[in-house]
Enzyme design. Sequence first.
Site: not given
Ligand code: CMC
Length: 431
Positions: A308, A366
């Site tokens: 998140h 989720d």
């Molecule tokens: N699985 C594997 N690696 C992950 C995941 C994941 N679900 N989420 C983040 N990472 C890694 C990412 O690859 C990055 O690694 P590195 O630093 O080595 O490049 C690090 O963690 C930081 O991730 P980010 O993408 O820069 O973080 P963000 O804040 O931009 O993204 C997120 C947040 C929710 C989009 C992301 O965690 C994600 O894609 N999660 C899966 C989708 C999900 O469950 N979404 C629902 C969110 S909660 C409900 C809502 O908002 O509606």
Amino acid sequence: MSTKRYDLVDSGNGTRIPLDVRDGTLGPSVVDIGRLYAEAGLFTYDPGFKATASCESRITYIDGEKGILLYRGYPVDQLAEHSSFLEVAFLLLYGDLPGRDQLESFRRSITMHTMINESLLRFFNGFHFNAHPMAMLSGVVGSMSAFYHDTMDINNARHRDIFAHRIIAKLPTIAAAAYKHSMGQPFVYPQNRLDYCSNLLHMFFAVPSQTYEIDPVAANALDLLFILHADHEQNASTSTVRLAGSSGTNPYSAIAAGISSLWGPAHGGANEAVLNMLETIGSADKIPKYVERAKDPGDKFRLMGFGHRVYKNFDPRAKIIREMCHKVLAELGNNDSPLLELALRLEEIALEDEYFIERNLYPNVDFYSGIIYRALDIPKSMFTVMFAIARTVGWVAHWQEMIADPARKIGRPRQLYTGPDRRDYVPLDNR
Ligand code: CMC
């Protein structure tokens, strides 16, 4: 205004630009950079708004480090335990918990607005039988602006209030129509004798040929999920609603934009994606393979329902839903527990893994919600629609807050341009 101040110093010539700091009630203070361009000719750069407050708000507060979520100051776990979705909706919209009469009158108003115009209902016949319900939802909600001209003056507080009640009341009816269309079943009209969630279940699952008994366990489970999904401050869809609405467009169009944003798998579409992922993993022995894939920077696969932007600790909503999963599955006598067992095992393995520990990746709201929706017989393609019904309350509260703000400005971000420098047109024959 805070007593604190920062100076932006040009390391070349030593020029100092003082930047004011503003304190909120809770959470980090913000540096006010409003005068930066005028005084220094500079923009700030923060793709994804990782450290940028896009607005001032009094609705919801999240402490991502401690895993705290407050609606108008009330902890979400207290609301989940003691309140109801409509009471929470009142709280988010009007700022305080309602008195008995206020709640009753709000409940009555929402109940009396559940019908949708028959012409709106006919739109569904135009959709292909396998249209995704989120596509139908955003299309039909956007087209509501063609029906309610009488109450669309955004500068009229009474109009805004009627809009709020209408959209909150009609979203379940539109969602149910989308569901019925996808099932090839006749639309079921709302029943004003039923409460919000019982009515939703009735419109989804009743058929003309037999009596439908509403299971109170299912209605209560939905009510709780809706409380947990009702608002989450400046997430992507809420920010979309604010940005769309900031131009002065009608609120139905702004909410339709929010629905489209919610659909993405990184946001509300994750609940559907989690179920798809669990079904693909299939059994506990395959979990390590998928965890390895999620960790591989060359692989696009992510553990859906994990991570998140704000929570760097357990998402408090995920904790509540996980507990609820056991209870609801047991009470419904639904045989879906292999999926729950798989989810629990996946969570356990991921939480012990260095990759997830280092990056503070925890299950989010989720991760478990789909398992409950599935136990309630709601198909996967409807999961994000359920999220949208609940989040409509938050979107409306934020839209109201923005429109009522006398300092409202159109949202208009700047950019760092890296395209070609000025160049002259070359006639086709000379290229
Ligand atoms: N699985 C594997 N690696 C992950 C995941 C994941 N679900 N989420 C983040 N990472 C890694 C990412 O690859 C990055 O690694 P590195 O630093 O080595 O490049 C690090 O963690 C930081 O991730 P980010 O993408 O820069 O973080 P963000 O804040 O931009 O993204 C997120 C947040 C929710 C989009 C992301 O965690 C994600 O894609 N999660 C899966 C989708 C999900 O469950 N979404 C629902 C969110 S909660 C409900 C809502 O908002 O509606």
